[in-house]
Write a protein that holds these residues in place. Sequence first.
Motif, PDB file in Angstrom:
ATOM      1  N   ASP A  12       0.882  -1.232  -0.007  1.00 40.04           N
ATOM      2  CA  ASP A  12       0.231   0.066  -0.117  1.00 40.04           C
ATOM      3  C   ASP A  12       0.799   1.164  -0.082  1.00 40.04           C
ATOM      4  O   ASP A  12       1.672   1.525   0.996  1.00 40.04           O
ATOM      5  N   GLN A  13       0.633   2.052  -1.127  1.00 34.35           N
ATOM      6  CA  GLN A  13       1.505   3.284  -1.284  1.00 34.35           C
ATOM      7  C   GLN A  13       0.393   4.611  -0.858  1.00 34.35           C
ATOM      8  O   GLN A  13       0.916   5.622  -0.990  1.00 34.35           O
ATOM      9  N   PHE A  14      -0.755   4.332  -0.693  1.00 29.01           N
ATOM     10  CA  PHE A  14      -1.653   5.407  -0.476  1.00 29.01           C
ATOM     11  C   PHE A  14      -2.428   5.487   0.882  1.00 29.01           C
ATOM     12  O   PHE A  14      -3.057   6.408   0.994  1.00 29.01           O
ATOM     13  N   GLY A  15      -1.903   4.754   1.826  1.00 28.11           N
ATOM     14  CA  GLY A  15      -2.458   4.988   3.139  1.00 28.11           C
ATOM     15  C   GLY A  15      -3.746   4.469   3.313  1.00 28.11           C
ATOM     16  O   GLY A  15      -4.412   5.158   4.189  1.00 28.11           O
ATOM     17  N   ASN A  16      -4.103   3.510   2.636  1.00 32.11           N
ATOM     18  CA  ASN A  16      -5.616   2.911   2.811  1.00 32.11           C
ATOM     19  C   ASN A  16      -5.743   2.339   4.118  1.00 32.11           C
ATOM     20  O   ASN A  16      -5.149   1.736   4.650  1.00 32.11           O
ATOM     21  N   ASP A  17      -7.145   2.547   4.533  1.00 31.69           N
ATOM     22  CA  ASP A  17      -7.594   1.718   5.775  1.00 31.69           C
ATOM     23  C   ASP A  17      -7.893   0.401   5.206  1.00 31.69           C
ATOM     24  O   ASP A  17      -9.054   0.230   4.851  1.00 31.69           O
ATOM     25  N   ILE A  18      -6.983  -0.688   5.059  1.00 33.74           N
ATOM     26  CA  ILE A  18      -7.097  -1.945   4.604  1.00 33.74           C
ATOM     27  C   ILE A  18      -7.930  -2.824   5.664  1.00 33.74           C
ATOM     28  O   ILE A  18      -7.097  -3.100   6.781  1.00 33.74           O
ATOM     29  N   PRO A  19      -8.915  -3.350   5.672  1.00 32.05           N
ATOM     30  CA  PRO A  19      -9.464  -4.115   6.645  1.00 32.05           C
ATOM     31  C   PRO A  19      -8.808  -5.550   6.791  1.00 32.05           C
ATOM     32  O   PRO A  19      -8.580  -6.222   5.598  1.00 32.05           O
ATOM     33  N   ASP A  20      -8.691  -5.907   7.983  1.00 31.36           N
ATOM     34  CA  ASP A  20      -8.029  -7.057   8.475  1.00 31.36           C
ATOM     35  C   ASP A  20      -9.461  -8.195   8.319  1.00 31.36           C
ATOM     36  O   ASP A  20      -9.573  -8.340   9.447  1.00 31.36           O
ATOM     37  N   ILE A  21      -9.551  -8.841   7.448  1.00 35.18           N
ATOM     38  CA  ILE A  21     -10.799  -9.724   7.314  1.00 35.18           C
ATOM     39  C   ILE A  21     -10.258 -10.944   6.844  1.00 35.18           C
ATOM     40  O   ILE A  21      -9.494 -11.209   6.120  1.00 35.18           O
ATOM     41  N   GLU A  22     -10.900 -11.915   7.249  1.00 33.58           N
ATOM     42  CA  GLU A  22     -10.633 -13.536   7.131  1.00 33.58           C
ATOM     43  C   GLU A  22     -11.616 -13.938   6.070  1.00 33.58           C
ATOM     44  O   GLU A  22     -12.627 -13.505   6.220  1.00 33.58           O
ATOM     45  N   GLN A  23     -11.392 -14.786   5.253  1.00 27.95           N
ATOM     46  CA  GLN A  23     -12.206 -15.260   4.385  1.00 27.95           C
ATOM     47  C   GLN A  23     -13.244 -16.381   5.108  1.00 27.95           C
ATOM     48  O   GLN A  23     -12.707 -16.738   6.109  1.00 27.95           O
ATOM     49  N   GLY A  24     -14.719 -15.804   4.927  1.00 26.19           N
ATOM     50  CA  GLY A  24     -15.499 -16.547   5.671  1.00 26.19           C
ATOM     51  C   GLY A  24     -16.169 -15.570   6.957  1.00 26.19           C
ATOM     52  O   GLY A  24     -17.203 -15.668   7.425  1.00 26.19           O
ATOM     53  N   GLY A  25     -15.468 -14.561   6.967  1.00 25.51           N
ATOM     54  CA  GLY A  25     -15.668 -13.716   8.074  1.00 25.51           C
ATOM     55  C   GLY A  25     -17.002 -12.986   7.642  1.00 25.51           C
ATOM     56  O   GLY A  25     -17.208 -12.604   6.443  1.00 25.51           O
ATOM     57  N   GLU A  26     -18.155 -12.393   8.597  1.00 23.52           N
ATOM     58  CA  GLU A  26     -19.204 -11.653   8.355  1.00 23.52           C
ATOM     59  C   GLU A  26     -18.871 -10.272   9.080  1.00 23.52           C
ATOM     60  O   GLU A  26     -18.583 -10.049  10.147  1.00 23.52           O
ATOM     61  N   LEU A  27     -19.577  -9.236   8.221  1.00 22.09           N
ATOM     62  CA  LEU A  27     -19.171  -8.059   8.713  1.00 22.09           C
ATOM     63  C   LEU A  27     -20.267  -7.154   7.908  1.00 22.09           C
ATOM     64  O   LEU A  27     -21.232  -7.581   7.093  1.00 22.09           O
ATOM     65  N   THR A  28     -20.380  -5.885   8.342  1.00 16.06           N
ATOM     66  CA  THR A  28     -21.516  -4.880   7.422  1.00 16.06           C
ATOM     67  C   THR A  28     -20.511  -4.482   6.191  1.00 16.06           C
ATOM     68  O   THR A  28     -19.428  -4.385   6.301  1.00 16.06           O
ATOM     69  N   LEU A  29     -21.258  -4.132   5.314  1.00 19.14           N
ATOM     70  CA  LEU A  29     -20.860  -3.492   4.223  1.00 19.14           C
ATOM     71  C   LEU A  29     -20.075  -2.108   4.345  1.00 19.14           C
ATOM     72  O   LEU A  29     -18.900  -2.231   3.784  1.00 19.14           O
ATOM     73  N   SER A  30     -20.455  -1.642   5.392  1.00 20.20           N
ATOM     74  CA  SER A  30     -19.725  -0.272   5.852  1.00 20.20           C
ATOM     75  C   SER A  30     -18.238  -0.613   6.575  1.00 20.20           C
ATOM     76  O   SER A  30     -17.650   0.264   6.192  1.00 20.20           O
TER      77      SER A  30
END
Length: 80
Positions: A12-30
Amino acid sequence: MNNVVEKALELDQFGNDIPDIEQGGELTLSDLWDGTGDVPQESWSIQLTDSDWINYCFEVIEEKEDPLDNVIRITDIELL
């Protein structure tokens, strides 16, 4: 931490907020999408460099009135 997410953080060169999510994880779209542009239906990508992206593939498992509140399940995480 997912290996793909770990690699994305290194690239990452843009300072993104990259979510640390695992495959199979459930979350809200937000938790994944910032609300900019069209509502993603199956995947969302974040640009890491001029030519690299991380792509989160998902399925909507519960639709809400506000798309940001939709509950999704991550089906794949890949570098493009």
